[in-house]
Scaffold this motif. Sequence first.
Motif, short mmCIF file in Angstrom:
data_model
loop_
_atom_site.label_atom_id
_atom_site.label_comp_id
_atom_site.label_asym_id
_atom_site.label_seq_id
_atom_site.Cartn_x
_atom_site.Cartn_y
_atom_site.Cartn_z
N ASP A 530 -3.93 1.89 -5.63
CA ASP A 530 -3.05 1.17 -4.71
C ASP A 530 -3.94 0.49 -3.65
O ASP A 530 -4.41 1.13 -2.71
N CYS A 565 -5.88 7.04 -3.58
CA CYS A 565 -4.91 5.94 -3.67
C CYS A 565 -4.29 5.81 -5.05
O CYS A 565 -3.56 4.87 -5.33
N HIS A 604 6.24 2.27 1.59
CA HIS A 604 5.86 1.59 0.35
C HIS A 604 6.22 2.44 -0.85
O HIS A 604 6.26 3.66 -0.77
N ARG A 606 5.55 4.23 -4.29
CA ARG A 606 4.41 4.88 -4.91
C ARG A 606 4.13 4.21 -6.24
O ARG A 606 5.03 4.08 -7.07
N LEU A 607 2.93 3.77 -6.45
CA LEU A 607 2.61 3.10 -7.72
C LEU A 607 2.20 4.16 -8.74
O LEU A 607 1.61 5.18 -8.40
N SER A 668 -2.59 -4.17 -9.80
CA SER A 668 -3.67 -3.59 -8.99
C SER A 668 -4.61 -4.66 -8.44
O SER A 668 -5.43 -4.38 -7.60
N ALA A 727 1.89 -5.92 -2.15
CA ALA A 727 0.78 -5.16 -1.59
C ALA A 727 -0.20 -6.13 -0.94
O ALA A 727 -0.54 -7.15 -1.52
#
Length: 729
Positions: A530, A565, A604, A606-607, A668, A727
């Motif tokens: 992230d 991350c 945010h 969560r990826l 990403s 992002a």
Amino acid sequence: MSDSLPELLKQYFGYDTFRPLQREIMDSALEGRDVVAILPTGAGKSLCFQLPALARDGVTLVVSPLIALMKDQVDALTASGVAATFINSSLQGSEAQRRRSGLENGQYKLLYAAPERIMMPGFAEDLRRWNVTAIAVDEAHCISEWGHDFRPEYRQLASLRAELPGVPFLALTATATERVRSDIIRQLQLDDPHVFLASFNRPNLSYTVLPKNKSTRQVYDFIHQRPNEAGIVYVQSRKSAESLAAALATEGVKAVAYHAGLQPEERAANQEAFIRDEARIVCATIAFGMGINKPDVRFVIHADLPKNIEGYYQETGRAGRDSLPSDCLLLYSRGDLIRNLKFLDEMTDPKAAEIAARQMRLMADFAESTECRRVTLLDYFGEQWPGDNCGGCDVCLQPREVWDATTQAQKLLSCIFRIKQKSKFSTGLNHVVEVLAGANTEKIRKWYHDQLTTYGIGKDTPREEWTALGRQLIRQGYVDASPDNYQTLSLSKQGLAALMNRTPIMLTRTPTLASTPPAKVSKTGSILCDEGLFAELRTLRKRLADERGVPPYVVFGDTSLRHMCRSYPQTDHDFLSMPGVGSQKLADYGQPFMAEIKNWLTQHERLIFANEAPPPPPPKMKVETGPGGTVLETLRLFRQGLSPEAIASQRNLVISTIHNHLAQAITSGDLQADPRDYFSTEDEQVMREAAAEHGLESLSKLREALGNQFDYPTLHYFRAFEMRGNAPP
Ligand code: ADP
Ligand code: ZN
């Protein structure tokens, strides 16, 4: 003693596994043997003496050449909870006294000192009293005149053998040459040492060579594409170091200069700014180097041609010590070689000048070669690269166009042949090209070379192309160049046969700047994460580091942050499972980092990242392939120009998986792609409207809401671009 190493590794350094050869070196050292460890930069040499120091009684003495280096290492060890200290002239009297009494009381496991200090009268006696049970000689090549950083003081270290009988030595260096290696063993009087020699391949480094053309612009463009990354730009002269740093600064890049002509204070301040992430770029001469153990240098640019391959290797080696992907760019022009060769005119020793000239030519050959850069570099160290595509150099990633050069080559070969036949002597490549071009030079008139049948037969082709062709023919063995400075040409057996039989000659085209964008060539081993959170954690890291007066990497390396991350740890247990997090760092930094992560997640999404997080590649073997490589492997093949279909069939995966991988890489930021390659502006609008109402979580819901008019790959990519937009870069 040795059994406890894995636990100590986790507890203090937060790592689960050893890097190649680390364990073997430690075991050997703990057996009490003398050991020589020759490992490339970034392979993890420090741990080889730091961990055994924790496992054995007494204190380990570490001989280190530079005060700055000692201080950084001791700071890093202290941050990991290891009792370490150094003694040198920079310390005030009371502080030195405090440390000495700590040593008297056996409070430390590691003691760093420079050789000058160790040789001072009475120090050996101190060492005996402090119970020194092992001696590590870091940067051991400093002992050799053949190395690049000879330090006469290192020579005296052997006297410690008599002063501290029975105390084993561990010598460490990243210099591979045989001569330096045997010098180390002899000078340190090592007793039947166990020698460990690792591969010198640096799998996380990618190598690119570009034709040099307005280098300041090229350097700026390259840096501009990497807005958050630190890098070193090597140049030839002090003046260019300063002018380049100034030019970058006017463009808004935080750059400083470093060279031996600066005042010591300014030099130290600039180095410090770089290590503390305040200056992003150092423009430096080769004076900048040893002592820089900043692990997150993401690129090294050579804006001028280095003088030899060994230097080039060591300098590029300063990139990517943390094993994360890093780029090495060399800007090459033939003019640089000529300028380097001119410098030799000032040398008084002809033998030395000849050796230097040969090395300069080898360096230029490397730049001009169409062979894999890694193969060429490793070959220089006598190593063979096992695969046929390294996946991390410009040659392997952008295979050059092969063309049928038979006709052109015939012209050039026959021109060389005719010159020799007519004049009974050979000439250099320049003259051959002049004849082909039909030039009217003094030499051509004097030697009547305008009467040759080959005079002017190459008028239609630019001279640079003839020169490039000539050099390729030399490299491929059709033409021999004399080893002296004149480099006169004659046909080899192979060349003569080719001329007589009209053998087909296939050559590769040399790339031009336009055809080779200075793009990131490799992402091998990158850790998708992230990026928005990563930027936040970097800021936090910098603040905490400043509060403690240490470089940011001493708090956490990029590898640790990137793992945070990906998995967003919020408990002590999870935080401790991050690489690089031991118990001391959990205690000191766990709280603020977990708070930041928690806070981030309130605002945010969560990826999700694929479970098989690619571990940083071991610094030994070739690029990982097969099912384990997942996203990265897909990305690598995609960058080589393979279509998703082709990747799926090559990898034996279903096509949707490949689309998934690529979409992840877009999210990403690892893959810079244009949405227009995937859907039109109109479709984007339609999907966006539907997403505003139905959200992006469920693509099947979204698809249904859109009347099933879009296929899943399109929706996947759409979501990827939307999430990338959210992002911050
Ligand atoms: P060298 O001295 O060989 O150039 P360093 O000792 O500076 O290398 O180590 C390079 C980096 O690798 C450091 O950031 C270090 O923390 C890391 N490292 C060393 N050993 C390991 C390991 N076993 N697992 C993960 N990272 C490691
Ligand atoms: Zn290659």
